[in-house]
Design a protein around this motif. Sequence first.
Motif: not given
Length: 251
Positions: A90-94, A85-88
């Motif tokens: 983070k990728d969505i924000r970037e 969840e954290y990694d996903l």
Amino acid sequence: MIGFLFTLGAIPAIYRTYGSISFELYDQEKHKILRIYKYSVNHRIMLGWAPMLLGPIVSMFTDRFDHSTNNKTYAIMRVVFAQFEYDLFKDIRESKELASRFFSTNDYNHALIVTSKSANDEYLASSIYSELNKIFLKYGISILERRKLNEVINEIQLSLAGITQARDYSKLGRLLQADRLILVEDLNITSATTSVLGRINFSIRCVDSETGKVIWSEKIAESMLLSETVDMVVNSAARKLMQKLKQSGEI
């Protein structure tokens, strides 16, 4: 194991298992894997006096520890899902391209319609409309002004309790210039008990006015304590509804 046996469990015996868990973001239309998230797993089961004594305390402060010797513990997936969840996010924000796949870019016009079976429920219906309208607007969902809604309904003299067919949704949607209808139905308050004033019940669903397809649907049942007002209970129910819809990805 030798230390465990010679110290009668003072030194814990450790049983280790290894593995990996993968998540794939898959584009169903293009039959293409967008991203792969892979996590290694190092799971340990500890046997001894220390884990028995400290286990209930440590598990209160971290999801990585589960006071259990069951190989089917949920702790592994809790930890992996939290990292995913954290990694996903983070990728969505970037990544704007990735974000566009998770968030709708369409701005729908909604009409919120609350129906009551009797005149006694009019106050409750009005309260539910007011509180739901506040919460929906707070979350960026545009709601048709109630005055305009009432004018259209009075003009066409439509029996809202009879809105069940796709043609009814389409007709009402065109008249209201609404893409989606949010219908609150089956409204009632159950009898009071010694501890509560009663229970507020209603069902709510969002329907595409063009196709008649149900976008989401929920049933609400909230107890009203002696210290609470109708508005407070309805506001709490509306907040829980929005959180549930956000978690399920419906909004």
